[in-house]
Scaffold this active site. Sequence first.
Site, PDB file in Angstrom:
ATOM      1  N   SER A  88       0.822  -1.214   0.000  1.00 41.92           N
ATOM      2  CA  SER A  88       0.000   0.000   0.000  1.00 41.92           C
ATOM      3  C   SER A  88       0.856   1.264   0.000  1.00 41.92           C
ATOM      4  O   SER A  88       1.914   1.307   0.631  1.00 41.92           O
ATOM      5  CB  SER A  88      -0.891   0.007   1.246  1.00 41.92           C
ATOM      6  OG  SER A  88      -1.496   1.285   1.425  1.00 41.92           O
ATOM      7  N   LYS A  98      -7.635  -0.918  -9.719  1.00 40.34           N
ATOM      8  CA  LYS A  98      -8.239  -1.670  -8.616  1.00 40.34           C
ATOM      9  C   LYS A  98      -9.497  -0.952  -8.126  1.00 40.34           C
ATOM     10  O   LYS A  98      -9.428   0.216  -7.728  1.00 40.34           O
ATOM     11  CB  LYS A  98      -7.239  -1.791  -7.467  1.00 40.34           C
ATOM     12  CG  LYS A  98      -7.819  -2.401  -6.195  1.00 40.34           C
ATOM     13  CD  LYS A  98      -6.743  -2.615  -5.150  1.00 40.34           C
ATOM     14  CE  LYS A  98      -7.277  -3.215  -3.873  1.00 40.34           C
ATOM     15  NZ  LYS A  98      -7.966  -2.236  -3.022  1.00 40.34           N
ATOM     16  N   HIS A 126     -13.204  -2.823  -2.367  1.00 44.50           N
ATOM     17  CA  HIS A 126     -12.367  -2.339  -1.261  1.00 44.50           C
ATOM     18  C   HIS A 126     -12.754  -3.042   0.048  1.00 44.50           C
ATOM     19  O   HIS A 126     -12.746  -2.449   1.122  1.00 44.50           O
ATOM     20  CB  HIS A 126     -12.521  -0.827  -1.131  1.00 44.50           C
ATOM     21  CG  HIS A 126     -11.299  -0.086  -0.687  1.00 44.50           C
ATOM     22  ND1 HIS A 126     -10.563   0.703  -1.534  1.00 44.50           N
ATOM     23  CD2 HIS A 126     -10.680   0.006   0.525  1.00 44.50           C
ATOM     24  CE1 HIS A 126      -9.564   1.265  -0.854  1.00 44.50           C
ATOM     25  NE2 HIS A 126      -9.611   0.845   0.391  1.00 44.50           N
ATOM     26  N   GLY A 136     -13.571 -10.959   0.454  1.00 45.01           N
ATOM     27  CA  GLY A 136     -14.250 -12.067   1.108  1.00 45.01           C
ATOM     28  C   GLY A 136     -13.638 -13.440   0.877  1.00 45.01           C
ATOM     29  O   GLY A 136     -14.247 -14.441   1.248  1.00 45.01           O
TER      30      GLY A 136
HETATM   31  C1  FMN Z   1      -7.328  -2.449   6.983  1.00 47.25           C
HETATM   32  C2  FMN Z   1      -7.445  -2.309   5.496  1.00 47.25           C
HETATM   33  C3  FMN Z   1      -6.679  -1.360   4.853  1.00 47.25           C
HETATM   34  C4  FMN Z   1      -6.756  -1.227   3.469  1.00 47.25           C
HETATM   35  N1  FMN Z   1      -5.927  -0.348   2.853  1.00 47.25           N
HETATM   36  C5  FMN Z   1      -5.946  -0.258   1.500  1.00 47.25           C
HETATM   37  C6  FMN Z   1      -5.035   0.577   0.821  1.00 47.25           C
HETATM   38  O1  FMN Z   1      -4.197   1.230   1.420  1.00 47.25           O
HETATM   39  N2  FMN Z   1      -5.124   0.645  -0.533  1.00 47.25           N
HETATM   40  C7  FMN Z   1      -6.043  -0.089  -1.244  1.00 47.25           C
HETATM   41  O2  FMN Z   1      -6.088  -0.002  -2.461  1.00 47.25           O
HETATM   42  N3  FMN Z   1      -6.897  -0.930  -0.616  1.00 47.25           N
HETATM   43  C8  FMN Z   1      -6.860  -1.042   0.721  1.00 47.25           C
HETATM   44  N4  FMN Z   1      -7.708  -1.906   1.347  1.00 47.25           N
HETATM   45  C9  FMN Z   1      -8.609  -2.766   0.543  1.00 47.25           C
HETATM   46  C10 FMN Z   1      -7.931  -4.105   0.209  1.00 47.25           C
HETATM   47  O3  FMN Z   1      -6.910  -3.924  -0.749  1.00 47.25           O
HETATM   48  C11 FMN Z   1      -8.921  -5.108  -0.381  1.00 47.25           C
HETATM   49  O4  FMN Z   1      -9.593  -4.515  -1.471  1.00 47.25           O
HETATM   50  C12 FMN Z   1      -9.955  -5.657   0.599  1.00 47.25           C
HETATM   51  O5  FMN Z   1      -9.442  -5.743   1.911  1.00 47.25           O
HETATM   52  C13 FMN Z   1     -10.409  -7.031   0.134  1.00 47.25           C
HETATM   53  O6  FMN Z   1     -11.377  -7.555   0.954  1.00 47.25           O
HETATM   54  P1  FMN Z   1     -11.107  -8.656   2.112  1.00 47.25           P
HETATM   55  O7  FMN Z   1     -10.555  -7.891   3.265  1.00 47.25           O
HETATM   56  O8  FMN Z   1     -12.450  -9.218   2.358  1.00 47.25           O
HETATM   57  O9  FMN Z   1     -10.133  -9.678   1.576  1.00 47.25           O
HETATM   58  C14 FMN Z   1      -7.643  -2.051   2.722  1.00 47.25           C
HETATM   59  C15 FMN Z   1      -8.414  -2.995   3.385  1.00 47.25           C
HETATM   60  C16 FMN Z   1      -8.330  -3.138   4.758  1.00 47.25           C
HETATM   61  C17 FMN Z   1      -9.163  -4.193   5.437  1.00 47.25           C
HETATM   62  C1  7N5 Z   2      -5.334   6.409   4.755  1.00 48.11           C
HETATM   63  C2  7N5 Z   2      -5.160   5.024   4.206  1.00 48.11           C
HETATM   64  C3  7N5 Z   2      -6.390   4.488   3.574  1.00 48.11           C
HETATM   65  C4  7N5 Z   2      -6.300   3.015   3.483  1.00 48.11           C
HETATM   66  C5  7N5 Z   2      -7.520   2.378   2.909  1.00 48.11           C
HETATM   67  O1  7N5 Z   2      -7.654   2.294   1.727  1.00 48.11           O
HETATM   68  C6  7N5 Z   2      -8.508   1.824   3.780  1.00 48.11           C
HETATM   69  O2  7N5 Z   2      -8.461   2.041   4.983  1.00 48.11           O
HETATM   70  O3  7N5 Z   2      -9.412   1.140   3.262  1.00 48.11           O
END
Ligand code: FMN
Ligand code: 7N5
Length: 370
Positions: free
Chosen positions: A120, A245, A268, A301
């Site tokens: 990230s 994405k 996301h 998921g």
């Molecule tokens: C705690 C957390 C932080 C995340 N931070 C980012 C991020 O910085 N950039 C991004 O593109 N997606 C971010 N995501 C989304 C993940 O890349 C992903 O799309 C998502 O977690 C997939 O679902 P899942 O948790 O059910 O596997 C984040 C997700 C979580 C749970």
């Molecule tokens: C400030 C970081 C954002 C990360 C993100 O994408 C999330 O928390 O889902």
Amino acid sequence: MTTPPPTADDLQALAEAVNLAEIEALGRARLDRNALEYYASGANDGHTLRANREDLATLRLRPRMLVDVSHIDTSAEVLGLPLDFPVGIAPSAFHGLAHADAERATARAAAAAGSVMTLSTFSNTPIEEVGQAAAGRLWFQLYLLRDRELSRAVIARAEASGARALVFTVDAPYLGRREANERHHFALPPHLSAPHVVSRAELAQVETDTGSQLTHYFQNLVDKAFTWNDLGWLRAQTRLPIVLKGILTAEDAELAVQHGCHVWVSNHGGRQLDTAVSAVAALPEVADAVAGRAEVYLDGGVTRGTDVLKAVALGARAVFLGRAALWGLAAGGEAGVRQTLELLRAEVRLALALSGKQNLRQVGRDLLMR
Ligand SMILES: Cc1cc2nc3c(=O)[nH]c(=O)nc-3n(C[C@H](O)[C@H](O)[C@H](O)COP(=O)(O)O)c2cc1C
Ligand SMILES: CCCCC(=O)C(=O)O
């Protein structure tokens, strides 16, 4: 607060875990409220968060019998990178909330398992260090910042650190409202920073008494005016393949392909627009629109080998783990992420065999009930 290092008992419990749900329980138990709510939360009522898993679980398989499954090949390939099985790590911010080794631990586990890690923009560890740990198995996720010079510098650092793709997140011009984080004023603990985008001193100045520190901070940094017309600018900044994405519709998939990008189906993890379509429900129309002209991936998921197979059947080349990797990291650092990936790899192998498939090339839509 710092998450304490896992004890010998924690690591023993991890080694005995038989599935990802057990690792999730171990990981959750080790986090404080600030970190747990940040990792676990979805936007608003969490409908999309739950739908990602429910829609994967309710798809029904059509297994074939009396096939020679004495040899099973789980291998896959993403943008020319061979994977031991079709599972990578999705980008998530702030691995330092889970474990002191943070993104380095996740990257080492991904490399050891023949997977790929997406780092990230909001990591707690600079990409140079993660690149070393990932041993070539690294993609970089980009949030496009209003400060284009800073974005350019981050992209150049990602390239120099060995990232093999730029994953441009398009579903978060604003951060979705994770209400638990607002209620309890989520903040990065003082020992952590976000070295690609902001200094600790700047972070300390962010107003937190009115809600989540994250929301304030993110809203100021990220470019909200960026459109399809600006993709040419991004294309000119890098020679890496670009993956968009957060695509959920055939219309946007078509535009992505027209702009020379690959497509990552995602909502996301249900953290942005609540009641948006689940990732797996969006996948068929996206895969049909792309029609083999670009690579398609999915996250959201995924916790079982059968989830992986279903996504592949519907047109994904690989799937990515968001929270599952974080629970593993919290449960036991590198060993926890490794155990998560190894359990899933074994499940993919067994699910293939019991479906009467020898490899992923044989997995198509006929594996699913209409
Ligand atoms: C705690 C957390 C932080 C995340 N931070 C980012 C991020 O910085 N950039 C991004 O593109 N997606 C971010 N995501 C989304 C993940 O890349 C992903 O799309 C998502 O977690 C997939 O679902 P899942 O948790 O059910 O596997 C984040 C997700 C979580 C749970
Ligand atoms: C400030 C970081 C954002 C990360 C993100 O994408 C999330 O928390 O889902």
